[in-house]
Design an enzyme around this catalytic site. Structure first.
Site, mmCIF file in Angstrom:
data_model
loop_
_atom_site.group_PDB
_atom_site.id
_atom_site.type_symbol
_atom_site.label_atom_id
_atom_site.label_comp_id
_atom_site.label_asym_id
_atom_site.label_seq_id
_atom_site.Cartn_x
_atom_site.Cartn_y
_atom_site.Cartn_z
ATOM 1 N N HIS A 1 47.691 34.660 55.865
ATOM 2 C CA HIS A 1 48.219 35.564 54.843
ATOM 3 C C HIS A 1 49.743 35.656 54.897
ATOM 4 O O HIS A 1 50.338 35.446 55.935
ATOM 5 C CB HIS A 1 47.717 37.007 55.053
ATOM 6 C CG HIS A 1 46.274 37.137 55.324
ATOM 7 N ND1 HIS A 1 45.793 37.800 56.420
ATOM 8 C CD2 HIS A 1 45.194 36.698 54.640
ATOM 9 C CE1 HIS A 1 44.481 37.783 56.402
ATOM 10 N NE2 HIS A 1 44.087 37.111 55.340
ATOM 11 N N TYR B 1 50.439 45.298 64.996
ATOM 12 C CA TYR B 1 51.613 44.624 64.456
ATOM 13 C C TYR B 1 52.451 45.579 63.625
ATOM 14 O O TYR B 1 51.936 46.412 62.894
ATOM 15 C CB TYR B 1 51.269 43.344 63.697
ATOM 16 C CG TYR B 1 50.150 43.413 62.689
ATOM 17 C CD1 TYR B 1 50.418 43.461 61.332
ATOM 18 C CD2 TYR B 1 48.821 43.389 63.095
ATOM 19 C CE1 TYR B 1 49.396 43.489 60.402
ATOM 20 C CE2 TYR B 1 47.795 43.419 62.169
ATOM 21 C CZ TYR B 1 48.093 43.474 60.819
ATOM 22 O OH TYR B 1 47.079 43.502 59.906
#
Length: 176
Positions: free
Chosen positions: A62, A132
């Site tokens: 992605h 993240y």
């Protein structure tokens, strides 16, 4: 923290420097000054956390396209993953090249994923958790992707892929 340039332009592996004593371990995972000294993004208004139950689960590939492009700093906090980035910037010398590294709760590495890079990971153990930081909010209208098994990318995944979402199966093949 130690910043290690990868083979892809602008991408880094960041090694944490843990301090250990009888109580356990402490490590700094972000320092605006150190990131700035290495010409890396220092603004992370969103932070995400993912848990995966089974070894062989893949998430990716992605990215968010401009104007919502984002930098990611990825860390595996439980278990281990094979984290992969692909330079998807047509003007780059490393365009469509990939880099992968094992991130784990034991090796203290993080992956710095620049804007314009595809990102994904494969779980190498059952029960993995990944944290993240991202430099932009999620914008579904800007999300793009590529197939994890795209022959043009030729990513060498270290184990068999057993779990993948329908969305990730449906990304286009770059060469088509």
């Amino acid at each position: 923290m130690e910043f290690h340039q990868t083979s892809l332009e602008g991408a880094f592996l960041i090694k944490l420097k843990p301090i250990k004593d009888d109580r356990g371990m402490f490590a700094r995972v972000f320092c605006k000054d150190l990131f700035s000294q290495n010409s890396l993004e220092t603004n992370y208004p969103q932070s995400n956390f993912s848990t995966n139950f089974k070894k062989g689960t893949i998430r990716g590939m992605h990215q968010q396209k401009d104007p919502n492009g984002e930098v990611k700093v990825v860390r595996c906090t439980q278990g281990n993953i094979f984290d992969v980035i692909v330079d998807n910037r047509p003007q780059s010398k490393t365009y469509l090249k990939w880099f992968g590294a094992e991130l784990s709760d034991k090796n203290n590495f993080m992956m710095y994923v620049p804007k314009g890079f595809l990102h994904g990971y494969l779980t190498l153990s059952d029960i993995t958790s990944v944290h993240y930081m991202v430099s932009n909010k999620y914008a579904p209208e800007s999300e793009i992707g590529a197939r994890f098994d795209d022959p043009k990318l030729n990513i060498k995944w270290p184990i068999k892929i057993d779990e993948i979402s329908e969305k990730d199966k449906s990304w286009p093949i770059i060469s088509q």
